[in-house]
Motif scaffolding. Structure first.
Motif, PDB file in Angstrom:
ATOM      1  N   ASP A 236       0.844  -1.209   0.000  1.00  0.00           N
ATOM      2  CA  ASP A 236       0.000   0.000   0.000  1.00  0.00           C
ATOM      3  C   ASP A 236       0.876   1.255   0.000  1.00  0.00           C
ATOM      4  OD1 ASP A 236      -2.219  -1.544   0.086  1.00  0.00           O
ATOM      5  OD2 ASP A 236      -2.551  -1.343   2.251  1.00  0.00           O
ATOM      6  N   VAL A 237       1.960   1.204   0.833  1.00  0.00           N
ATOM      7  CA  VAL A 237       2.839   2.372   0.937  1.00  0.00           C
ATOM      8  C   VAL A 237       3.514   2.619  -0.425  1.00  0.00           C
ATOM      9  CG1 VAL A 237       4.971   3.234   1.990  1.00  0.00           C
ATOM     10  CG2 VAL A 237       3.229   2.158   3.418  1.00  0.00           C
ATOM     11  N   ASP A 238       4.003   1.538  -1.057  1.00  0.00           N
ATOM     12  CA  ASP A 238       4.642   1.691  -2.371  1.00  0.00           C
ATOM     13  C   ASP A 238       3.670   2.289  -3.384  1.00  0.00           C
ATOM     14  OD1 ASP A 238       7.043   0.848  -1.544  1.00  0.00           O
ATOM     15  OD2 ASP A 238       7.101  -1.026  -2.701  1.00  0.00           O
ATOM     16  N   ALA A 239       2.430   1.791  -3.356  1.00  0.00           N
ATOM     17  CA  ALA A 239       1.431   2.290  -4.316  1.00  0.00           C
ATOM     18  C   ALA A 239       1.185   3.777  -4.076  1.00  0.00           C
ATOM     19  CB  ALA A 239       0.132   1.498  -4.169  1.00  0.00           C
ATOM     20  N   ALA A 240       1.071   4.166  -2.810  1.00  0.00           N
ATOM     21  CA  ALA A 240       0.816   5.575  -2.490  1.00  0.00           C
ATOM     22  C   ALA A 240       2.000   6.433  -2.915  1.00  0.00           C
ATOM     23  CB  ALA A 240       0.549   5.721  -0.989  1.00  0.00           C
ATOM     24  N   LEU A 241       3.226   5.898  -2.695  1.00  0.00           N
ATOM     25  CA  LEU A 241       4.428   6.660  -3.081  1.00  0.00           C
ATOM     26  C   LEU A 241       4.511   6.832  -4.592  1.00  0.00           C
ATOM     27  CD1 LEU A 241       7.452   5.499  -0.874  1.00  0.00           C
ATOM     28  CD2 LEU A 241       6.599   7.830  -1.176  1.00  0.00           C
ATOM     29  N   ARG A 242       4.231   5.728  -5.304  1.00  0.00           N
ATOM     30  CA  ARG A 242       4.287   5.802  -6.779  1.00  0.00           C
ATOM     31  C   ARG A 242       3.320   6.863  -7.284  1.00  0.00           C
ATOM     32  NH1 ARG A 242       4.897   0.085  -6.767  1.00  0.00           N
ATOM     33  NH2 ARG A 242       7.011  -0.424  -7.427  1.00  0.00           N
ATOM     34  N   ALA A 251      10.919  14.321  -1.899  1.00  0.00           N
ATOM     35  CA  ALA A 251      10.773  14.781  -0.495  1.00  0.00           C
ATOM     36  C   ALA A 251       9.320  15.093  -0.187  1.00  0.00           C
ATOM     37  CB  ALA A 251      11.643  16.013  -0.252  1.00  0.00           C
ATOM     38  N   LYS A 252       8.653  15.755  -1.126  1.00  0.00           N
ATOM     39  CA  LYS A 252       7.244  16.129  -0.897  1.00  0.00           C
ATOM     40  C   LYS A 252       6.354  14.886  -0.942  1.00  0.00           C
ATOM     41  CE  LYS A 252       6.835  20.902  -1.393  1.00  0.00           C
ATOM     42  NZ  LYS A 252       7.178  21.914  -2.334  1.00  0.00           N
ATOM     43  N   ALA A 253       6.684  13.955  -1.863  1.00  0.00           N
ATOM     44  CA  ALA A 253       5.895  12.713  -1.942  1.00  0.00           C
ATOM     45  C   ALA A 253       6.015  11.944  -0.620  1.00  0.00           C
ATOM     46  CB  ALA A 253       6.405  11.850  -3.103  1.00  0.00           C
ATOM     47  N   ALA A 254       7.249  11.888  -0.079  1.00  0.00           N
ATOM     48  CA  ALA A 254       7.462  11.189   1.207  1.00  0.00           C
ATOM     49  C   ALA A 254       6.637  11.870   2.307  1.00  0.00           C
ATOM     50  CB  ALA A 254       8.950  11.202   1.564  1.00  0.00           C
ATOM     51  N   GLY A 255       6.623  13.205   2.316  1.00  0.00           N
ATOM     52  CA  GLY A 255       5.854  13.957   3.334  1.00  0.00           C
ATOM     53  C   GLY A 255       4.370  13.649   3.243  1.00  0.00           C
ATOM     54  N   GLU A 256       3.848  13.632   2.011  1.00  0.00           N
ATOM     55  CA  GLU A 256       2.404  13.385   1.831  1.00  0.00           C
ATOM     56  C   GLU A 256       2.043  11.984   2.321  1.00  0.00           C
ATOM     57  OE1 GLU A 256       0.120  14.576  -1.890  1.00  0.00           O
ATOM     58  OE2 GLU A 256       0.087  12.384  -2.059  1.00  0.00           O
ATOM     59  N   ALA A 258       3.738  10.069   4.396  1.00  0.00           N
ATOM     60  CA  ALA A 258       3.957   9.955   5.852  1.00  0.00           C
ATOM     61  C   ALA A 258       2.711  10.431   6.599  1.00  0.00           C
ATOM     62  CB  ALA A 258       5.180  10.777   6.276  1.00  0.00           C
ATOM     63  N   LYS A 259       2.147  11.517   6.144  1.00  0.00           N
ATOM     64  CA  LYS A 259       0.942  12.073   6.778  1.00  0.00           C
ATOM     65  C   LYS A 259      -0.224  11.095   6.664  1.00  0.00           C
ATOM     66  CE  LYS A 259       0.061  16.938   7.028  1.00  0.00           C
ATOM     67  NZ  LYS A 259      -0.180  18.112   6.190  1.00  0.00           N
ATOM     68  N   ALA A 260      -0.347  10.490   5.485  1.00  0.00           N
ATOM     69  CA  ALA A 260      -1.502   9.617   5.246  1.00  0.00           C
ATOM     70  C   ALA A 260      -1.371   8.274   5.959  1.00  0.00           C
ATOM     71  CB  ALA A 260      -1.663   9.392   3.745  1.00  0.00           C
ATOM     72  N   THR A 261      -0.154   7.733   6.087  1.00  0.00           N
ATOM     73  CA  THR A 261      -0.004   6.367   6.610  1.00  0.00           C
ATOM     74  C   THR A 261       0.612   6.304   7.999  1.00  0.00           C
ATOM     75  OG1 THR A 261       2.211   6.161   5.677  1.00  0.00           O
ATOM     76  CG2 THR A 261       0.371   5.474   4.268  1.00  0.00           C
ATOM     77  N   GLY A 262       1.227   7.379   8.444  1.00  0.00           N
ATOM     78  CA  GLY A 262       1.894   7.372   9.750  1.00  0.00           C
ATOM     79  C   GLY A 262       3.293   6.762   9.670  1.00  0.00           C
ATOM     80  N   ALA A 263       3.738   6.352   8.454  1.00  0.00           N
ATOM     81  CA  ALA A 263       5.080   5.765   8.308  1.00  0.00           C
ATOM     82  C   ALA A 263       6.147   6.859   8.439  1.00  0.00           C
ATOM     83  CB  ALA A 263       5.191   5.083   6.944  1.00  0.00           C
ATOM     84  N   ASP A 267      12.338   7.113   6.065  1.00  0.00           N
ATOM     85  CA  ASP A 267      12.268   5.807   5.390  1.00  0.00           C
ATOM     86  C   ASP A 267      11.544   5.954   4.049  1.00  0.00           C
ATOM     87  OD1 ASP A 267      13.447   4.804   7.613  1.00  0.00           O
ATOM     88  OD2 ASP A 267      11.629   3.822   8.426  1.00  0.00           O
ATOM     89  N   LEU A 268      10.476   6.770   4.080  1.00  0.00           N
ATOM     90  CA  LEU A 268       9.690   6.947   2.855  1.00  0.00           C
ATOM     91  C   LEU A 268      10.496   7.683   1.785  1.00  0.00           C
ATOM     92  CD1 LEU A 268       6.212   7.824   4.395  1.00  0.00           C
ATOM     93  CD2 LEU A 268       6.789   5.788   3.077  1.00  0.00           C
ATOM     94  N   TYR A 269      11.313   8.630   2.236  1.00  0.00           N
ATOM     95  CA  TYR A 269      12.134   9.374   1.266  1.00  0.00           C
ATOM     96  C   TYR A 269      13.121   8.421   0.588  1.00  0.00           C
ATOM     97  CZ  TYR A 269      15.429  12.659  -0.735  1.00  0.00           C
ATOM     98  OH  TYR A 269      16.237  13.323  -1.614  1.00  0.00           O
ATOM     99  N   ALA A 270      13.767   7.549   1.417  1.00  0.00           N
ATOM    100  CA  ALA A 270      14.718   6.585   0.860  1.00  0.00           C
ATOM    101  C   ALA A 270      14.004   5.665  -0.137  1.00  0.00           C
ATOM    102  CB  ALA A 270      15.344   5.765   1.988  1.00  0.00           C
TER     103      ALA A 270
END
Ligand code: SAM
Length: 279
Positions: A236-242, A251-256, A258-263, A267-270
């Protein structure tokens, strides 16, 4: 002779079972008030007897409140009026809020003498989260209205507190189990009295336990909040990031996301960088 109380309205909490829980301040106000506005004079007479006081009492309850309120408000301009209910804190599933509102409108001083309240006592016994709770009073007795109210409460992210009576307990627990699922709960009975008991379990367990044998006495049901939302899976996280990367830099995609999933945002930026390189 004791000093006269200032005119105004005094909200006086009284015990919910154990008379020793009456505070000294509450006893003092009940002894000195010019008049007591009471739910049932026979109940308050026992309390006054316990503290060796005799005060004039005026009935103030659901059936006469609208009629007697103007007179009570008028008296508060020159006299001290103490409001007491049969047990616990006035206004909490008991009459009084309109009296307070109208006293305030009339510019009358309102003082509270805090003390016992079954809802608060029960949440301290339940062993359930106390940081956020909703006091829901008595559930409706008709099945449809009760189910509708429970459905509305199901969305609330807070511990729920209900007042109940022995004969209705089984039906209330069954309806709560039906509407809220297998949450943790507690049934606190006869708090501060001889047969005080708190039984904890899931709503299913408690509903089975009390289905056949309604307990005696006064009851509070406390129900845990809904469980935390399930953590999003890696897919799910990968799909949201893609999806976010089609619109935003990493950076902005990771921020968005992170807010939606709490992850974790780093880690999301990497992961976003890795996805960009090898989508
Ligand atoms: N004003 C009161 C208070 O501050 O808790 C509540 C009044 S409401 C009309 C009465 C209900 O409170 C009862 O039906 C029961 O659900 C709850 N209650 C009162 N005393 C209780 C006790 N000692 N143990 C458990 N529940 C109690």
């Amino acid at each position: 002779m004791s000093e006269r109380l200032e005119p105004g309205l005094y909200i006086v909490a009284t015990p919910i079972g154990n008379l020793a829980d009456l505070s000294r301040r509450a006893a003092d106000i009940l002894t000195r008030a010019d008049v007591l506005a009471v739910e049932d004079s026979r109940v308050t007479a026992k309390l006054l007897h316990h503290i060796g006081a005799r005060r004039p009492m005026l009935p103030y309850h659901d059936h006469n409140a609208d009629r007697v309120r103007p007179d009570l408000i008028a008296r508060m301009c020159t006299e001290s009026v103490a409001l007491v209910s049969d047990a616990g804190t006035p206004l909490i599933s008991d009459p009084g809020y309109k009296l307070v509102r109208e006293a305030r409108t009339a510019g009358i001083a309102v003082t509270t003498i805090p003390g016992p309240c079954a809802a608060i006592a029960a949440i301290t016994l339940a062993g359930l989260p106390t940081d956020r709770f909703l006091f829901a009073g008595f559930l409706p007795s008709k099945a449809k209205a009760r189910a509708d109210e429970i459905a509305e409460l199901a969305k609330v992210r807070a511990t729920l507190i209900f007042y109940e009576s022995g004969p209705r307990l089984g039906a209330a627990l069954a309806a709560l189990h039906n509407g809220l699922g297998e949450r943790e709960a507690a049934v606190a009975r006869e708090i501060s009295k001889t047969f005080e008991e708190t039984v904890t379990g899931t709503l299913g367990e408690l509903s089975t336990r009390y289905a056949e044998t309604p307990p005696k006495g006064e009851i509070v049901i406390v129900v845990a909040p809904p469980g935390a939302p399930e953590a999003a899976s890696e897919d799910d996280v990968d799909a949201a990031l893609r999806d976010a990367l089609t619109r935003l830099p990493p950076a902005k995609a990771a921020g968005e996301v992170a807010k939606a999933t709490g992850a974790d945002r780093r880690d999301l930026y990497a992961r976003a960088m890795a996805l960009k390189k090898a989508p």
